[in-house]
Write an enzyme that holds these catalytic residues in place. Sequence first.
Site, PDB file in Angstrom:
ATOM      1  N   ASN A   1       0.852  -1.192   0.000  1.00 19.85           N
ATOM      2  CA  ASN A   1       0.000   0.000   0.000  1.00 19.85           C
ATOM      3  C   ASN A   1       0.886   1.240   0.000  1.00 19.85           C
ATOM      4  OD1 ASN A   1      -2.400   1.593   0.269  1.00 19.85           O
ATOM      5  ND2 ASN A   1      -1.934   1.854   2.447  1.00 19.85           N
TER       6      ASN A   1
ATOM      7  N   HIS B   1       0.814   5.240   1.334  1.00 21.25           N
ATOM      8  CA  HIS B   1       0.076   6.131   2.242  1.00 21.25           C
ATOM      9  C   HIS B   1       0.737   7.513   2.240  1.00 21.25           C
ATOM     10  CE1 HIS B   1      -2.532   7.177   5.543  1.00 21.25           C
ATOM     11  NE2 HIS B   1      -1.487   7.728   6.139  1.00 21.25           N
TER      12      HIS B   1
HETATM   13  C1  GRF Z   1      -2.757   8.760  -2.686  1.00 18.05           C
HETATM   14  O1  GRF Z   1      -2.494   9.935  -1.974  1.00 18.05           O
HETATM   15  C2  GRF Z   1      -2.357   7.536  -1.881  1.00 18.05           C
HETATM   16  O2  GRF Z   1      -1.238   7.772  -1.069  1.00 18.05           O
HETATM   17  C3  GRF Z   1      -3.567   7.295  -1.038  1.00 18.05           C
HETATM   18  O3  GRF Z   1      -4.656   7.569  -1.888  1.00 18.05           O
HETATM   19  C4  GRF Z   1      -4.253   8.518  -2.872  1.00 18.05           C
HETATM   20  C5  GRF Z   1      -4.557   7.925  -4.210  1.00 18.05           C
HETATM   21  O4  GRF Z   1      -4.311   8.832  -5.256  1.00 18.05           O
HETATM   22  N1  GRF Z   1      -3.581   5.954  -0.505  1.00 18.05           N
HETATM   23  P1  GRF Z   1      -4.343   8.364  -6.758  1.00 18.05           P
HETATM   24  O5  GRF Z   1      -5.729   7.752  -6.990  1.00 18.05           O
HETATM   25  O6  GRF Z   1      -3.259   7.364  -6.966  1.00 18.05           O
HETATM   26  O7  GRF Z   1      -4.146   9.604  -7.570  1.00 18.05           O
END
Ligand code: GRF
Length: 203
Positions: free
Chosen positions: A109, A111
């Site tokens: 994942n 974050h």
């Molecule tokens: C990102 O900020 C990621 O860290 C978090 O959700 C967001 C997803 O953004 N888990 P994207 O859909 O990849 O633009």
Amino acid sequence: MDKKRLVVMASGRGTNLKALIDADKEQYFKGKIICVISDNKDAKALQIAREHDIEAVVVSPDDFEGKRDFNQFLIKELQKREADFILLAGYMRIIPKTMIQSFKYRILNIHPSLLPAFRGLDAQRQAIEYGVKVSGCTVHFVDAGVDTGPIILQSAVSISEEDNEETLSKKILAEEHKTYREAVKLLLDEKLDIIGRKVKILD
Ligand code: GRF
């Protein structure tokens, strides 16, 4: 080259997905994104997948009687496609324990904070409200907790007086796109050794 089969799971706009697709196309890592799964039929991520000829699948809890059926179906879809690794990229649901067990240390994942600070939703807002001077992003293995699994890579950004949630999110996102592909490369090059909750990066 024997490429690992990667499934990306995303609920939203899919910029991390796009960064991973670019890395795949450049053959940056020894893996191939074979499928994108979303719980949201309107996710831009699904559109991005289709534009790149990647199978796009909707698995929404709305289509199931209960959580159990939803979870079981999701795991079956992953197994059916012989997924080696699952990359969560803005997937907005808690991963069921059964899936974590079936894919032990095979789910990653990203974050938008330097974990363990600011777990959960709106990490960038949490950082601004707390007044920290540095934040960033974390790529980690998924375990049964929320944003608690062993950390693979982190990248920091500094926060200035002028920053707000939006500007910080932008700065962090640019780091996310670089850091996620690096972490996937290390994983597929078998450079990650998990010892307890620590991840050692091998030379
Ligand atoms: C990102 O900020 C990621 O860290 C978090 O959700 C967001 C997803 O953004 N888990 P994207 O859909 O990849 O633009």
